[in-house]
Motif scaffolding. Structure first.
Motif, PDB file in Angstrom:
ATOM      1  N   GLU A   3       0.868  -1.174   0.000  1.00 47.93           N
ATOM      2  CA  GLU A   3       0.000   0.000   0.000  1.00 47.93           C
ATOM      3  C   GLU A   3       0.909   1.229   0.000  1.00 47.93           C
ATOM      4  O   GLU A   3       1.853   1.319   0.776  1.00 47.93           O
ATOM      5  CB  GLU A   3      -0.881  -0.017   1.252  1.00 47.93           C
ATOM      6  CG  GLU A   3      -1.907   1.069   1.298  1.00 47.93           C
ATOM      7  CD  GLU A   3      -2.806   0.955   2.517  1.00 47.93           C
ATOM      8  OE1 GLU A   3      -3.593   1.877   2.730  1.00 47.93           O
ATOM      9  OE2 GLU A   3      -2.698  -0.036   3.270  1.00 47.93           O
ATOM     10  N   ILE A   4       0.629   2.151  -0.897  1.00 44.10           N
ATOM     11  CA  ILE A   4       1.449   3.352  -1.036  1.00 44.10           C
ATOM     12  C   ILE A   4       0.543   4.557  -0.895  1.00 44.10           C
ATOM     13  O   ILE A   4      -0.528   4.610  -1.504  1.00 44.10           O
ATOM     14  CB  ILE A   4       2.158   3.379  -2.408  1.00 44.10           C
ATOM     15  CG1 ILE A   4       3.034   2.145  -2.561  1.00 44.10           C
ATOM     16  CG2 ILE A   4       2.975   4.651  -2.580  1.00 44.10           C
ATOM     17  CD1 ILE A   4       3.440   1.847  -3.979  1.00 44.10           C
ATOM     18  N   VAL A   5       0.968   5.529  -0.106  1.00 48.78           N
ATOM     19  CA  VAL A   5       0.228   6.779   0.022  1.00 48.78           C
ATOM     20  C   VAL A   5       1.146   7.916  -0.416  1.00 48.78           C
ATOM     21  O   VAL A   5       2.304   7.989  -0.005  1.00 48.78           O
ATOM     22  CB  VAL A   5      -0.319   7.000   1.452  1.00 48.78           C
ATOM     23  CG1 VAL A   5       0.781   7.019   2.491  1.00 48.78           C
ATOM     24  CG2 VAL A   5      -1.153   8.276   1.526  1.00 48.78           C
ATOM     25  N   HIS A   6       0.626   8.770  -1.286  1.00 50.38           N
ATOM     26  CA  HIS A   6       1.374   9.929  -1.772  1.00 50.38           C
ATOM     27  C   HIS A   6       0.555  11.180  -1.464  1.00 50.38           C
ATOM     28  O   HIS A   6      -0.630  11.250  -1.805  1.00 50.38           O
ATOM     29  CB  HIS A   6       1.627   9.829  -3.279  1.00 50.38           C
ATOM     30  CG  HIS A   6       2.276  11.048  -3.844  1.00 50.38           C
ATOM     31  ND1 HIS A   6       3.603  11.334  -3.639  1.00 50.38           N
ATOM     32  CD2 HIS A   6       1.770  12.074  -4.575  1.00 50.38           C
ATOM     33  CE1 HIS A   6       3.891  12.478  -4.236  1.00 50.38           C
ATOM     34  NE2 HIS A   6       2.798  12.944  -4.803  1.00 50.38           N
ATOM     35  N   LEU A  53       3.845   1.028   2.596  1.00 54.84           N
ATOM     36  CA  LEU A  53       3.532   0.168   3.745  1.00 54.84           C
ATOM     37  C   LEU A  53       3.509  -1.278   3.288  1.00 54.84           C
ATOM     38  O   LEU A  53       3.038  -1.582   2.184  1.00 54.84           O
ATOM     39  CB  LEU A  53       2.141   0.501   4.295  1.00 54.84           C
ATOM     40  CG  LEU A  53       1.922   1.906   4.839  1.00 54.84           C
ATOM     41  CD1 LEU A  53       0.446   2.247   4.819  1.00 54.84           C
ATOM     42  CD2 LEU A  53       2.445   1.970   6.248  1.00 54.84           C
ATOM     43  N   ALA A  54       3.999  -2.157   4.128  1.00 53.01           N
ATOM     44  CA  ALA A  54       3.882  -3.586   3.850  1.00 53.01           C
ATOM     45  C   ALA A  54       2.408  -3.956   3.881  1.00 53.01           C
ATOM     46  O   ALA A  54       1.638  -3.412   4.676  1.00 53.01           O
ATOM     47  CB  ALA A  54       4.659  -4.393   4.888  1.00 53.01           C
ATOM     48  N   GLY A  55       2.015  -4.855   3.008  1.00 51.32           N
ATOM     49  CA  GLY A  55       0.625  -5.284   2.979  1.00 51.32           C
ATOM     50  C   GLY A  55       0.194  -5.832   4.331  1.00 51.32           C
ATOM     51  O   GLY A  55       0.976  -6.435   5.061  1.00 51.32           O
ATOM     52  N   ILE A 110      -3.124  10.341  -2.807  1.00 46.62           N
ATOM     53  CA  ILE A 110      -3.323   9.221  -3.721  1.00 46.62           C
ATOM     54  C   ILE A 110      -2.914   7.951  -2.984  1.00 46.62           C
ATOM     55  O   ILE A 110      -1.827   7.883  -2.417  1.00 46.62           O
ATOM     56  CB  ILE A 110      -2.451   9.362  -4.989  1.00 46.62           C
ATOM     57  CG1 ILE A 110      -2.841  10.592  -5.798  1.00 46.62           C
ATOM     58  CG2 ILE A 110      -2.500   8.089  -5.836  1.00 46.62           C
ATOM     59  CD1 ILE A 110      -4.108  10.448  -6.611  1.00 46.62           C
ATOM     60  N   TRP A 111      -3.802   6.958  -2.967  1.00 52.19           N
ATOM     61  CA  TRP A 111      -3.493   5.642  -2.420  1.00 52.19           C
ATOM     62  C   TRP A 111      -3.301   4.690  -3.592  1.00 52.19           C
ATOM     63  O   TRP A 111      -4.116   4.674  -4.522  1.00 52.19           O
ATOM     64  CB  TRP A 111      -4.648   5.094  -1.576  1.00 52.19           C
ATOM     65  CG  TRP A 111      -4.957   5.836  -0.320  1.00 52.19           C
ATOM     66  CD1 TRP A 111      -5.929   6.766  -0.132  1.00 52.19           C
ATOM     67  CD2 TRP A 111      -4.303   5.691   0.940  1.00 52.19           C
ATOM     68  NE1 TRP A 111      -5.922   7.215   1.173  1.00 52.19           N
ATOM     69  CE2 TRP A 111      -4.923   6.559   1.856  1.00 52.19           C
ATOM     70  CE3 TRP A 111      -3.243   4.897   1.397  1.00 52.19           C
ATOM     71  CZ2 TRP A 111      -4.540   6.664   3.180  1.00 52.19           C
ATOM     72  CZ3 TRP A 111      -2.855   5.005   2.721  1.00 52.19           C
ATOM     73  CH2 TRP A 111      -3.495   5.883   3.594  1.00 52.19           C
ATOM     74  N   THR A 112      -2.277   3.882  -3.550  1.00 50.56           N
ATOM     75  CA  THR A 112      -2.075   2.821  -4.532  1.00 50.56           C
ATOM     76  C   THR A 112      -2.025   1.507  -3.767  1.00 50.56           C
ATOM     77  O   THR A 112      -1.234   1.366  -2.829  1.00 50.56           O
ATOM     78  CB  THR A 112      -0.769   3.043  -5.324  1.00 50.56           C
ATOM     79  OG1 THR A 112      -0.819   4.342  -5.935  1.00 50.56           O
ATOM     80  CG2 THR A 112      -0.600   1.976  -6.399  1.00 50.56           C
ATOM     81  N   ILE A 113      -2.881   0.571  -4.164  1.00 47.96           N
ATOM     82  CA  ILE A 113      -3.012  -0.705  -3.462  1.00 47.96           C
ATOM     83  C   ILE A 113      -2.715  -1.830  -4.462  1.00 47.96           C
ATOM     84  O   ILE A 113      -3.351  -1.904  -5.522  1.00 47.96           O
ATOM     85  CB  ILE A 113      -4.433  -0.852  -2.876  1.00 47.96           C
ATOM     86  CG1 ILE A 113      -4.716   0.307  -1.912  1.00 47.96           C
ATOM     87  CG2 ILE A 113      -4.607  -2.196  -2.202  1.00 47.96           C
ATOM     88  CD1 ILE A 113      -6.169   0.438  -1.509  1.00 47.96           C
TER      89      ILE A 113
END
Length: 194
Positions: A135-138, A163-165, A182-185
């Motif tokens: 999971e990535i938050v920008h 973040l680690a899943g 922006i969240w990337t999952i």
């Protein structure tokens, strides 16, 4: 909440490019396909340019000769564009947040969400997990507090956190201003295709 059903697209179905690229990948000419199918070269050329629509029988015949599963002609394009204004609103469980799904609902490889977090917006008091690998938050603008088991990480405009899943976390907008993120999952935590 009332269910919203999809409506047919006003854009004609473009299958010609898939047929042409499959033919070329097999080093076949239009004449080769015409001979094998009994269809005219002019007709096949028009189908490949999406200037005419083949009958179901002609389409099945073309696909059989090309060893192309018929269903692949109707799959969603790999390069789908979703305008921010048209991106569906979703609710990931936070409060005071407007969240939009920026990737196609049926996309299972990745999900990209854009969130507008009003002052005081939060992911909730309890830490939560998402069923994903990464999971990535920008932070596009504003700032964000990401709460982890180990403490709080402060993110400012332009910062990105990976973040680690399945790592327990939550988030808060503790400022007086709006924060855009922006969240990337990866992979997609859920599919809204149903």
């Amino acid at each position: 909440m009332r269910a919203v059903h999809p409506t047919p697209s006003g854009t004609p179905l473009a299958i010609g490019a898939k047929l042409r690229s499959t033919r070329l990948a097999q080093s076949l000419t239009i004449a080769d396909i015409a001979t094998a199918t009994g269809l005219s070269t002019g007709f096949i050329s028009r189908v490949e340019r999406d200037e005419t629509s083949p009958s179901v029988t002609s389409l099945v015949t073309l696909c059989q000769v090309l060893s192309l599963p018929l269903g692949t002609l109707f799959e969603a394009p790999e390069n789908e564009v979703i305008a921010l204004a048209d991106a569906p609103l979703i609710n990931m469980g936070g409060s005071n947040a407007i969240e939009r799904l920026l990737t196609p609902r049926a996309e299972s490889r990745v999900q990209v969400l854009r969130s507008r977090l009003e002052p005081g917006a939060t992911g909730g008091l309890e830490l939560y997990t998402i069923n994903c690998d990464v999971e990535i938050v920008h932070v596009l603008s504003g700032s964000l507090h990401v709460r982890l088991v180990t403490g709080i990480v402060e993110l400012a405009t332009g910062d990105t956190m990976t973040l680690a899943g399945r790592e327990p976390h939550s988030w808060d907008n503790v400022t007086d201003g709006v924060t855009e993120i922006i969240w990337t999952i990866v992979p997609a935590a859920w599919s809204g295709s149903s």
